[in-house]
Motif scaffolding. Structure first.
Motif, short mmCIF file in Angstrom:
data_model
loop_
_atom_site.label_atom_id
_atom_site.label_comp_id
_atom_site.label_asym_id
_atom_site.label_seq_id
_atom_site.Cartn_x
_atom_site.Cartn_y
_atom_site.Cartn_z
N ARG A 42 37.71 42.22 52.05
CA ARG A 42 36.32 42.05 52.46
C ARG A 42 35.33 42.30 51.32
O ARG A 42 34.13 42.08 51.49
N ARG A 43 35.83 42.73 50.18
CA ARG A 43 34.98 42.82 48.99
C ARG A 43 34.63 41.44 48.45
O ARG A 43 33.66 41.29 47.69
N PHE A 44 35.43 40.44 48.82
CA PHE A 44 35.34 39.14 48.17
C PHE A 44 34.98 38.03 49.16
O PHE A 44 35.23 38.11 50.36
N THR A 94 39.43 41.53 38.12
CA THR A 94 38.20 41.96 37.45
C THR A 94 37.14 42.47 38.41
O THR A 94 36.03 42.78 37.98
N ASP A 95 37.47 42.58 39.69
CA ASP A 95 36.51 42.93 40.73
C ASP A 95 35.27 42.04 40.61
O ASP A 95 34.15 42.49 40.40
N ALA A 96 35.53 40.74 40.76
CA ALA A 96 34.48 39.72 40.71
C ALA A 96 33.79 39.67 39.34
O ALA A 96 32.55 39.57 39.25
N THR A 141 33.30 41.87 37.11
CA THR A 141 32.42 42.99 36.77
C THR A 141 33.11 44.02 35.88
O THR A 141 32.49 45.04 35.54
N GLY A 142 34.37 43.78 35.51
CA GLY A 142 35.07 44.73 34.66
C GLY A 142 36.27 44.08 34.01
O GLY A 142 36.56 42.90 34.26
N PRO A 143 37.01 44.82 33.17
CA PRO A 143 38.19 44.27 32.53
C PRO A 143 39.32 44.03 33.53
O PRO A 143 39.31 44.60 34.64
N GLU A 144 40.27 43.19 33.15
CA GLU A 144 41.40 42.91 34.04
C GLU A 144 42.25 44.15 34.25
O GLU A 144 42.60 44.86 33.30
N ASP A 145 42.59 44.42 35.49
CA ASP A 145 43.46 45.54 35.85
C ASP A 145 44.68 44.96 36.57
O ASP A 145 44.64 44.66 37.76
N TRP A 171 46.06 45.94 45.37
CA TRP A 171 45.04 45.17 46.10
C TRP A 171 45.64 43.90 46.69
O TRP A 171 45.11 43.37 47.65
N VAL A 172 46.73 43.42 46.09
CA VAL A 172 47.45 42.24 46.59
C VAL A 172 48.94 42.50 46.41
O VAL A 172 49.37 43.00 45.36
N ILE A 173 49.72 42.17 47.41
CA ILE A 173 51.18 42.23 47.27
C ILE A 173 51.74 40.86 47.66
O ILE A 173 51.37 40.28 48.68
N ASN A 174 52.61 40.31 46.80
CA ASN A 174 53.14 38.96 46.96
C ASN A 174 54.56 38.93 47.49
O ASN A 174 55.37 39.82 47.19
N SER A 175 54.87 37.89 48.22
CA SER A 175 56.25 37.47 48.45
C SER A 175 56.65 36.55 47.31
O SER A 175 55.80 35.87 46.72
N GLN A 176 57.93 36.51 46.97
CA GLN A 176 58.40 35.63 45.90
C GLN A 176 58.66 34.22 46.45
O GLN A 176 59.41 34.06 47.41
N PRO A 177 58.04 33.19 45.86
CA PRO A 177 58.28 31.82 46.32
C PRO A 177 59.58 31.26 45.77
O PRO A 177 59.89 31.41 44.59
#
Length: 328
Positions: free
Chosen positions: A162-164, A183-185, A187-191, A111-117
Motif C-alpha cells: 500500500r506504499r505504492f 528504491t522506495d519509489a 527516494t533512496g539507493p537500491e536495497d 518487501w517481496v517474496i517470489n516463487s521460482q518460475p
C-alpha cells in the motif's frame, strides 16, 4: 495471519475453473494459522471468465490492464486488515498443495517474496520437439528470480504494497514495481535485501513454442522496459518528497504514462530503446572471457546477439509507431 490472494484473470474462460480448483486445493485455506481469502480479479474480459468461476469470490472489473487491476486489488478490494497480499496469474500451476502457505511463511523481513518460475517444457520434458528443446535450453525461468519480481506469483506485506501505486498502462508492471520496491519509489539507493525467493516454491507456466512467438514475447518485454525507463524519468522530475504522491496521481490518470513517454522518448543517441537491451548479452560474455574459449559458448553468444538484434529493431519500430502504451 490474514492473507488475501488476488488472481489476475483476463479472458481466461478456458482455464479459470481448473485454476480455481488448484487454488481450493492449497493447504493455506485449511491451516488454522491463516485466514486466507481468494479473490478472482476478472479485468476487461470479453469472454465468460466470470461465469465460469465458482466457489470463490470474483470481481468483474470492466477496465483491463494489469497495473490498473493491481491498484484496485491493493488499495480497494483487499481487506483493510490483511497482513499479506499474494499476487497470482490465472494461467500458472503450483508445485504442490503447500506452495502458497510456504511462500507466505518465507516472507520474513522482505518487501517481496517470489516463487521460482519454471517453463512447462522444463517441468514436463516428455515428447518435446527439437524447437522445444532449444527453447527449454534457454533456461527454466528467471535466472535472477530471487532479486527480480516475477509477476506470475509473488507476495508482499500489505502495508508495504500500500506504499505504492502503479501507473495505468504499464506493459511490464513487475519490472516497474521492482524499481519502486528497491528504491522506495526512487527516494533512496537500491536495497536488494527487500526482495527474496522462497526456497523450494516454484510454479509452472506455459512457454512459447515457436521462434515467432518467442520474438513477440521478448519484444513486449523490451518495450515494457523502455516504457518503464520513461516512467522513471517522469517520476525523478518531481521532488523526492512528492514521488509517492506522484505515483498515486499516475494510478488515477490514464494519460500519465503517455505523457511521460512523449516527454522522455526518443532520446539521443539510442532512440526509444536503450542500448542495454541490445548489448547486455555481449557485456556478459566480455565479463566472463573464459566462456569464449568454448566454441559452443561462442556460437550461443553469436546466435543470441542475432536474436537480440531482431527484437531490438522490432521494439524500436513499434515504439516509433506509437504502440508502446496500451498496445499489449
Amino acid at each position: 495471519m490474514q492473507v488475501d490472494i488476488g488472481i489476475f484473470a483476463h479472458n481466461e474462460a478456458h482455464g479459470i475453473a481448473a485454476m480455481v480448483a488448484r487454488l481450493l486445493a492449497q493447504d493455506i485455506l485449511a491451516d488454522p494459522a491463516f485466514s486466507a481469502r481468494i479473490l478472482v480479479l476478472a479485468n476487461g474480459c470479453s469472454d465468460d471468465t466470470v461465469a465460469r468461476v465458482s466457489g470463490v469470490e470474483v470481481v468483474d472489473l470492466p477496465e483491463g490492464g494489469k497495473s490498473r487491476t493491481w491498484n484496485r486489488f491493493v488499495h480497494d478490494l483487499a481487506r483493510a486488515d490483511a497482513d499479506v497480499l499474494v499476487f497470482v496469474d490465472a494461467d500458472i500451476a503450483f508445485c504442490d498443495a503447500g506452495a502458497l502457505r510456504r511462500l507466505v511463511q518465507a516472507m520474513g523481513s522482505h518487501w517481496v517474496i517470489n516463487s521460482q518460475p519454471v517453463k512447462d517444457i522444463v517441468a514436463r520434458p516428455e515428447g518435446l520437439s527439437v524447437m522445444d528443446k532449444i527453447i527449454a535450453a534457454a533456461g527454466g525461468g528467471l535466472d535472477d528470480w530471487k532479486t527480480a519480481i516475477c509477476g506470475q506469483l509473488y507476495a508482499m506485506p500489505a502495508t508495504v504494497a500500500r506504499r505504492f501505486h502503479l501507473p495505468i498502462g504499464l506493459p511490464v508492471e513487475d519490472g516497474f514495481l521492482r524499481a519502486m520496491v528497491l528504491t522506495d519509489a526512487l527516494t533512496g539507493p537500491e536495497d536488494f535485501s527487500r526482495i527474496g525467493g522462497a526456497e523450494g516454491v516454484f510454479h509452472i507456466y506455459a512457454s512459447e513454442r515457436s521462434v515467432g512467438a518467442l520474438i513477440r514475447h521478448q519484444v513486449r518485454i523490451v518495450i515494457g522496459s523502455a516504457v518503464n525507463f520513461a516512467g522513471f524519468g517522469a517520476l525523478v522530475a518531481v521532488p523526492e518528497i512528492a514521488r509517492h504522491a506522484e505515483l498515486a496521481r499516475a494510478a488515477g490518470d490514464a494519460e500519465w504514462l503517455g505523457e511521460a513517454l512523449r516527454a522522455g522518448l526518443p532520446r539521443w543517441p539510442f532512440g526509444y530503446v536503450p542500448w542495454h537491451f541490445l548489448t547486455k548479452r555481449l557485456a556478459r560474455a566480455v565479463a566472463n572471457p573464459r566462456d569464449l574459449l568454448r566454441p559452443k559458448r561462442i556460437l550461443v553468444t553469436i546466435l543470441g546477439f542475432g536474436f537480440d538484434l531482431v527484437v531490438y529493431c522490432r521494439a524500436q519500430w513499434a515504439m516509433w509507431r506509437g504502440t508502446g502504451v496500451g498496445h499489449w
